[in-house]
Design a protein around this motif. Structure first.
Motif, PDB file in Angstrom:
ATOM      1  N   MET A 144       0.897  -0.765   0.345  1.00 37.15           N
ATOM      2  CA  MET A 144      -0.269   0.000   0.200  1.00 37.15           C
ATOM      3  C   MET A 144       0.634   1.427   0.092  1.00 37.15           C
ATOM      4  N   LEU A 145       0.420   2.400  -0.578  1.00 36.10           N
ATOM      5  CA  LEU A 145       1.035   4.019  -1.229  1.00 36.10           C
ATOM      6  C   LEU A 145       0.458   4.688   0.233  1.00 36.10           C
ATOM      7  N   PHE A 146       0.318   5.897   0.868  1.00 38.45           N
ATOM      8  CA  PHE A 146      -0.703   6.875   1.485  1.00 38.45           C
ATOM      9  C   PHE A 146       0.548   8.249   1.766  1.00 38.45           C
ATOM     10  N   VAL A 147      -0.042   8.758   0.965  1.00 37.20           N
ATOM     11  CA  VAL A 147       0.558  10.123   0.505  1.00 37.20           C
ATOM     12  C   VAL A 147      -0.634  11.115   0.904  1.00 37.20           C
ATOM     13  N   GLY A 148      -0.178  12.401   1.963  1.00 38.69           N
ATOM     14  CA  GLY A 148      -1.112  13.569   2.128  1.00 38.69           C
ATOM     15  C   GLY A 148      -0.655  13.858   3.510  1.00 38.69           C
ATOM     16  N   VAL A 190       5.132  15.120   5.176  1.00 39.42           N
ATOM     17  CA  VAL A 190       3.664  15.118   4.761  1.00 39.42           C
ATOM     18  C   VAL A 190       3.574  16.074   3.284  1.00 39.42           C
ATOM     19  N   MET A 191       3.147  16.142   2.513  1.00 42.38           N
ATOM     20  CA  MET A 191       1.809  16.408   1.825  1.00 42.38           C
ATOM     21  C   MET A 191       0.466  17.050   1.967  1.00 42.38           C
ATOM     22  N   THR A 225      -4.892  11.300   1.022  1.00 45.08           N
ATOM     23  CA  THR A 225      -4.999  12.821   2.098  1.00 45.08           C
ATOM     24  C   THR A 225      -5.049  13.457   2.035  1.00 45.08           C
ATOM     25  N   LEU A 226      -5.647  14.477   1.671  1.00 43.66           N
ATOM     26  CA  LEU A 226      -6.000  16.106   0.909  1.00 43.66           C
ATOM     27  C   LEU A 226      -6.196  16.684   2.496  1.00 43.66           C
ATOM     28  N   GLY A 227      -5.223  17.763   2.755  1.00 44.45           N
ATOM     29  CA  GLY A 227      -5.277  18.198   4.188  1.00 44.45           C
ATOM     30  C   GLY A 227      -5.786  19.659   3.999  1.00 44.45           C
ATOM     31  N   THR A 228      -5.605  20.357   2.928  1.00 49.51           N
ATOM     32  CA  THR A 228      -5.837  21.596   2.662  1.00 49.51           C
ATOM     33  C   THR A 228      -5.925  21.942   1.500  1.00 49.51           C
ATOM     34  N   ASN A 229      -6.483  23.305   0.483  1.00 53.80           N
ATOM     35  CA  ASN A 229      -6.244  23.381  -0.403  1.00 53.80           C
ATOM     36  C   ASN A 229      -5.711  24.693  -0.921  1.00 53.80           C
ATOM     37  N   HIS A 230      -5.204  25.894   0.018  1.00 56.89           N
ATOM     38  CA  HIS A 230      -3.939  26.176   0.554  1.00 56.89           C
ATOM     39  C   HIS A 230      -2.487  25.524  -0.393  1.00 56.89           C
ATOM     40  N   MET A 265      -4.533  -0.493  -9.230  1.00 60.88           N
ATOM     41  CA  MET A 265      -4.233  -0.387  -8.663  1.00 60.88           C
ATOM     42  C   MET A 265      -5.950   0.726  -7.947  1.00 60.88           C
ATOM     43  N   ARG A 266      -6.181   0.065  -7.200  1.00 64.04           N
ATOM     44  CA  ARG A 266      -7.223   0.924  -6.529  1.00 64.04           C
ATOM     45  C   ARG A 266      -6.980   2.017  -5.434  1.00 64.04           C
ATOM     46  N   ILE A 267      -7.722   2.851  -5.539  1.00 62.37           N
ATOM     47  CA  ILE A 267      -7.290   4.489  -4.719  1.00 62.37           C
ATOM     48  C   ILE A 267      -8.333   4.945  -4.128  1.00 62.37           C
ATOM     49  N   VAL A 268      -8.185   5.245  -3.091  1.00 56.25           N
ATOM     50  CA  VAL A 268      -8.399   5.635  -1.662  1.00 56.25           C
ATOM     51  C   VAL A 268      -8.774   7.327  -1.813  1.00 56.25           C
ATOM     52  N   LEU A 269      -9.456   7.723  -1.447  1.00 54.17           N
ATOM     53  CA  LEU A 269      -9.286   9.303  -1.589  1.00 54.17           C
ATOM     54  C   LEU A 269      -9.613   9.854  -0.094  1.00 54.17           C
ATOM     55  N   THR A 270      -9.779  10.710   0.915  1.00 55.54           N
ATOM     56  CA  THR A 270      -9.985  11.115   1.741  1.00 55.54           C
ATOM     57  C   THR A 270      -9.767  12.534   2.580  1.00 55.54           C
ATOM     58  N   VAL A 271     -10.393  13.647   3.129  1.00 56.98           N
ATOM     59  CA  VAL A 271     -10.085  14.572   3.597  1.00 56.98           C
ATOM     60  C   VAL A 271      -9.470  14.143   4.713  1.00 56.98           C
ATOM     61  N   SER A 272      -8.903  15.310   5.337  1.00 54.76           N
ATOM     62  CA  SER A 272      -8.297  15.144   6.990  1.00 54.76           C
ATOM     63  C   SER A 272      -9.081  15.762   7.591  1.00 54.76           C
ATOM     64  N   PRO A 273      -9.681  15.372   8.585  1.00 56.82           N
ATOM     65  CA  PRO A 273     -10.555  15.645   9.746  1.00 56.82           C
ATOM     66  C   PRO A 273     -10.034  17.179  10.797  1.00 56.82           C
ATOM     67  N   ILE A 274      -8.690  17.063  10.248  1.00 53.60           N
ATOM     68  CA  ILE A 274      -7.422  18.050  11.274  1.00 53.60           C
ATOM     69  C   ILE A 274      -8.057  19.308  10.512  1.00 53.60           C
TER      70      ILE A 274
END
Length: 280
Positions: free
Chosen positions: A25-29, A54-55, A83-88, A138-147
């Protein structure tokens, strides 16, 4: 008697696939990707977790995927967790390029910008295209960070998250139209923390990051839907062995402890034989 519900349970859509035991598995974000990636690592999944740091934004996530595309390891990844954290983003004035890390350089060297929904979706789409080029299955799981991000102000933080959520939804819908809906899915980590847990006892001391208990709960919710029966069975067998390996003996040189560890290693060898992908 009327049964009363005191919390709302977030529905998790069936992604149409299951993650196998010890899968690559790969984790990026964002740092949330670090937390979830670490949890998978503990359970002996073969993981790559934020290899270049961290990205936080979709552009930086794309930059990591672009750098990984030249490496053969990417082809063996079966599931990628973005995992996306911000649009800034921060743009280096000298080059006009988005940087992934300001490296503590003076703020005057950069211009801060908020990516639009379309820009976020485009960066995310490019990242997914690269991953699928490396491995079409490859399966892609998208998520938005709750932080939440205090520096934007809490209203600004919600606007940032809303932009990311809309961008993710746009990408998911594009894949549904192209009949690749089972390759890309959305896991509602943001909603679980904000709509299901909804209590400061599930936050760390800074009142911004999810607590260890919250991360564990998210892991359990993810496991229920995304893990295969084989993976769940493996984790159940691995748990007592993990606890044994993490045990700190009062006297590590005693015969009793050596016998205990010998038995543990024999059990690990048996588990490796049962699950060939288990690296031990």
């Amino acid at each position: 008697m009327i049964e009363m519900e005191f919390r709302t349970i977030v529905d998790i859509e069936d992604p149409g696939f299951r993650i196998g035991a010890c899968e690559e598995m790969l984790f990026v974000g964002s740092c949330f990707a670090d937390k979830i990636g670490a949890r998978f690592t503990e359970e002996k999944f073969r993981t790559i977790v934020n290899p270049f740091g961290v990205m936080y934004n979709p552009a930086s996530v794309l930059h990591t995927i672009q750098r990984l595309s030249a490496q053969p390891d990417l082809k063996s990844v079966k599931t990628a967790f973005l995992t996306l954290g911000t649009n800034h983003v921060y743009i280096l004035n000298e080059t006009g390029e988005i940087v992934d890390n300001c490296q503590k350089r003076p703020q005057s060297l950069f211009t801060e910008k908020e990516l639009t929904v379309d820009e976020c979706a485009d960066y995310l789409q490019q990242a997914i295209d690269i991953l699928h080029a490396a491995n079409p299955d490859m399966r892609i799981v998208l998520t938005v960070s709750p932080i939440r991000y205090r520096k934007y102000g809490y209203h600004g933080s919600k606007l940032s998250k809303a932009t990311l959520l809309l961008a993710v939804d746009k990408v998911i819908k594009m894949f549904h139209v192209s009949c690749l809906m089972f390759n890309v899915s959305y896991f509602p980590a943001y909603e679980i923390v904000n709509d299901e847990l909804r209590d400061y006892r599930f936050y760390a001391e800074d009142m911004l990051h999810p607590s260890a208990q919250a991360v564990e709960y998210i892991w359990q919710r993810f496991s229920e839907v995304y893990l295969s029966d084989e993976a769940k069975a493996f984790i159940k067998e691995w748990q007592p062995l993990k606890a044994a390996l993490n045990h700190k003996p009062f006297n590590p040189d005693s015969d009793e402890y050596r016998q205990f560890m010998d038995k543990t290693m024999l059990k690990i060898a048996a588990l490796q034989k049962k699950y060939p992908t288990f690296a031990g």
